[in-house]
Design an enzyme around this catalytic site. Structure first.
Site, PDB file in Angstrom:
ATOM      1  N   THR A 416       0.816  -1.214   0.000  1.00  0.00           N
ATOM      2  CA  THR A 416       0.000   0.000   0.000  1.00  0.00           C
ATOM      3  C   THR A 416       0.851   1.267   0.000  1.00  0.00           C
ATOM      4  O   THR A 416       2.073   1.229   0.129  1.00  0.00           O
ATOM      5  CB  THR A 416      -0.933   0.002   1.225  1.00  0.00           C
ATOM      6  OG1 THR A 416      -0.165  -0.257   2.411  1.00  0.00           O
ATOM      7  CG2 THR A 416      -1.996  -1.070   1.084  1.00  0.00           C
ATOM      8  N   ASP A 417       0.158   2.415  -0.129  1.00  0.00           N
ATOM      9  CA  ASP A 417       0.819   3.719  -0.206  1.00  0.00           C
ATOM     10  C   ASP A 417       0.801   4.440   1.145  1.00  0.00           C
ATOM     11  O   ASP A 417       0.840   5.678   1.187  1.00  0.00           O
ATOM     12  CB  ASP A 417       0.119   4.598  -1.253  1.00  0.00           C
ATOM     13  CG  ASP A 417       0.037   3.904  -2.592  1.00  0.00           C
ATOM     14  OD1 ASP A 417       1.066   3.392  -3.040  1.00  0.00           O
ATOM     15  OD2 ASP A 417      -1.059   3.866  -3.181  1.00  0.00           O
ATOM     16  N   SER A 442       1.250   8.695   5.125  1.00  0.00           N
ATOM     17  CA  SER A 442       0.681   8.664   3.784  1.00  0.00           C
ATOM     18  C   SER A 442       1.794   8.992   2.808  1.00  0.00           C
ATOM     19  O   SER A 442       2.396  10.069   2.890  1.00  0.00           O
ATOM     20  CB  SER A 442      -0.466   9.675   3.633  1.00  0.00           C
ATOM     21  OG  SER A 442      -0.873   9.762   2.284  1.00  0.00           O
ATOM     22  N   ARG A 443       2.092   8.069   1.886  1.00  0.00           N
ATOM     23  CA  ARG A 443       3.212   8.277   0.975  1.00  0.00           C
ATOM     24  C   ARG A 443       2.857   9.223  -0.167  1.00  0.00           C
ATOM     25  O   ARG A 443       3.716   9.538  -0.977  1.00  0.00           O
ATOM     26  CB  ARG A 443       3.701   6.931   0.444  1.00  0.00           C
ATOM     27  CG  ARG A 443       4.210   6.031   1.565  1.00  0.00           C
ATOM     28  CD  ARG A 443       4.920   4.788   1.060  1.00  0.00           C
ATOM     29  NE  ARG A 443       5.334   3.965   2.188  1.00  0.00           N
ATOM     30  CZ  ARG A 443       4.689   2.893   2.623  1.00  0.00           C
ATOM     31  NH1 ARG A 443       3.598   2.508   2.013  1.00  0.00           N
ATOM     32  NH2 ARG A 443       5.137   2.197   3.645  1.00  0.00           N
ATOM     33  N   VAL A 444       1.595   9.608  -0.268  1.00  0.00           N
ATOM     34  CA  VAL A 444       1.209  10.625  -1.249  1.00  0.00           C
ATOM     35  C   VAL A 444       1.391  12.017  -0.650  1.00  0.00           C
ATOM     36  O   VAL A 444       1.818  12.951  -1.320  1.00  0.00           O
ATOM     37  CB  VAL A 444      -0.244  10.403  -1.713  1.00  0.00           C
ATOM     38  CG1 VAL A 444      -0.701  11.534  -2.611  1.00  0.00           C
ATOM     39  CG2 VAL A 444      -0.357   9.073  -2.448  1.00  0.00           C
TER      40      VAL A 444
END
Length: 586
Positions: A416-417, A442-444
């Site tokens: 997941t991101d 959260s990698r975004v």
């Protein structure tokens, strides 16, 4: 029957012995079909009162009334008339239909045990193909071996006996999809279970399909707002992202998913909730809560409860994903919740062990990582050439005693991101949602935040991390200086502001107002027990005094410097009135 790989023999079954002329016609047909002489052996079968059944290897030509009827039913299923055209098309179909000389590949059940059937005689069956047993139960091919194959069953295995017939459909597993599924509760096969009647499907989508390639995607840069202040401000989720919700049992994981679904009301987002291995009563209560708040209008629930077979629990998330892909390919935004993938992995482990596959770590099979990666990779923000639709995945995973290093949690974290980690200690201390700021990510990041939210949130995550660190170091100290006490009070106030009741998501402008006032230290002197009252008073005060700022934050995601100053000024005015009223009340 097939004597060996090089020679074919045919078995002709009927109640009456065929005449020499009939045998000659059969021999002519077989030599033309298979380009060789095929010996025919007649077998007496009293069950076939009329007609013939010819078996050549695994090919079966069925000229009995049952076979003709089945072929006619398959022909009718291919018709897709409108309701007003049904009767004329039926008449035309009956008049024009001719019996085709087409082989059916029919096998025989060898053994049945624990939702697994071993089938022989289907030499050309493919992995993932749907088979139909003579009882009407369907199954999917999961293991291919030289002499037989293993099939997972989607119905009651007691209806299938050793020796019964099984037929190929030449089709892989697919999910019925269409607009009619919105607002409905269906099982993993797409069959409605809410008592509201039949669902008219528009087409079928395969439950297993390749994930979009890199060139078919575009960056994740549009917010998928949850309405939860602690998540939208620090761990923003974008449309097309995969954000894991992880934590122990009963820590509010499902509550976050449901609040996110509620927050999509009026935003044109299609929501799909896949319930895997849950109690039927819990699913019914969840559907009732969504219906009462008007969220079922744009939501589909795919239910594979604990009482369902392991096979249905296994295919449920893929079926829900296929439905989501249908809407995504139309250029729409989709939110899909998998609740939860821990139970999905357990169901797959049970099937794999029954299929006699080698167990590995924690008895899971070696391909359990691929099980979830091929599911979650299908979430994407499609390119404009493909319509620009998106599918955002919120998988849920349950941990044991907060152990995120277990096999399934580490697998899905790496797929997941980002993850939202819910901590039991915070939950039992009354912090809802119980988001652990240190372990969540959260990698975004800011790409999935509006300018207003990014500006309002500021360094809230850093300040909360500093507060948690200071809280640990000072819990055994009784002699604190004023600056430290003030820092602790400020951190406690921030934590209190992030508390949010379930089914009460905040809009964009409400989150912006709260964050701007909090980061400006306006609320620092408000007692903790009165912070909830002041927050509600502040929101109402700003919405009445500055509706343009609220509208602009919701519609454009903009927050200008003048807007920030005005919110701070209004917050101070509200605080003054709130303090005066409190003194009068005292």
């Amino acid at each position: 029957m097939r004597a060996d790989r090089g020679q074919l023999t045919a078995a002709l079954r009927s109640a009456k012995e065929p005449t020499p002329q009939q045998l000659e016609r059969f021999a002519t047909f077989l030599s033309g079909k298979y380009q060789r002489e095929v010996p025919i052996q007649w077998e007496h079968d009293p069950a076939l009162q009329t007609g013939f059944r010819l078996q050549v290897g695994s090919d079966i030509y069925d000229w009995t009334p049952q076979g003709r009827l089945r072929q006619f039913q398959d022909y009718l299923r291919q018709l897709r008339p409108g309701q007003e055209d049904l009767m004329p098309l039926m008449r035309q179909a009956v008049e024009e239909w001719e019996l085709a000389v087409a082989p059916e590949e029919i096998g025989q059940v060898l053994t049945v045990d624990n939702e697994i059937a071993t089938v022989g005689g289907l030499d050309h069956a493919q992995y993932g193909e749907i088979l139909v047993f003579d009882s009407g139960v369907k199954g999917m091919v999961q293991d291919l071996r030289e002499d037989d194959l293993s099939v997972i069953l989607f119905g009651d295995s007691e209806e299938i006996k050793a020796g019964s017939m099984v037929r190929r459909t030449m089709k892989t597993a697919a999910m019925r999809v269409g607009e009619g599924f919105l607002g409905r509760v269906v099982d993993a096969l797409g069959i409605p279970i809410d008592g509201k009647g039949h669902i008219e499907a528009e087409t079928h989508y395969p439950i297993e399909s390749p994930a979009p390639g890199i060139l078919d995607r575009q960056p994740v840069n549009t917010p998928m707002e949850t309405g939860l202040l602690s998540i939208d401000s620090m761990f923003p989720i974008g449309r097309g992202q995969r954000e894991l919700i992880i934590g122990d049992r009963q820590t509010g994981k499902t509550a976050i998913a449901l609040d996110t679904i509620l927050n999509q009301k009026g935003k044109g987002v299609v929501c799909i909730y896949v319930a895997i291995g849950q109690k039927t009563s819990s699913i019914a209560q969840m559907v009732e809560n969504l219906s009462r708040r008007g969220a079922m209008e744009y939501t589909t629930v795919v239910s594979a409860p604990a009482g369902a077979s392991a096979a249905l629990q296994y295919i449920a998330p893929y079926a829900g994903c296929a439905l989501g892909e249908y809407f995504m390919r139309q250029g729409r935004d989709v939110l899909i919740v998998y609740d939860d993938l821990s139970k999905h992995a357990i169901a797959y482990r049970a099937l794999s062990l029954l299929l006699e596959r080698s167990p590995g770590r924690e008895a899971y099979p070696g391909d359990v990582f691929y099980l979830h990666s091929r599911l979650l990779e299908r979430a994407a923000h499609l390119s404009d050439e493909l319509g620009g639709g998106s599918m955002t995945a919120l998988p849920i995973v349950e941990t044991q005693a907060g152990d995120v290093s277990a096999y399934i949690p580490t697998n899905i974290i790496s797929i997941t991101d980002g993850q939202i980690f819910l901590e039991s200690d915070l939950f039992f201390a009354g912090q809802r949602p119980a988001v652990n700021v240190g372990l969540s990510v959260s990698r975004v990041g800011g790409d999935a935040q509006t300018k207003a939210m990014k500006s309002a949130a500021g360094a809230i995550r850093l300040e909360l991390a500093q507060y948690r660190e200071m809280e640990v170091f000072t819990q055994f100290s009784s002699d604190l200086d004023d600056a430290t006490k003030q820092q602790l009070a400020y951190g406690q106030g921030l934590m209190r502001l992030l508390r949010q009741p379930q089914y009460a998501p905040f809009s964009q402008h409400q989150q912006v107002v709260i964050l701007v006032a909090a980061m400006a230290h306006v609320m620092q002197d408000v007692p903790l027990e009165r912070l909830d009252d002041f927050r509600a008073r502040l929101l109402a005060y700003v919405e009445e005094a500055a509706p343009d700022i609220c509208r602009r934050a919701d519609q454009t995601g903009q927050l200008f410097p003048d807007d920030r100053e005005e919110i701070i000024a209004l917050a101070k005015e509200c605080l003054q009135q709130f303090t005066q009223n409190g003194k009068r009340g005292g």
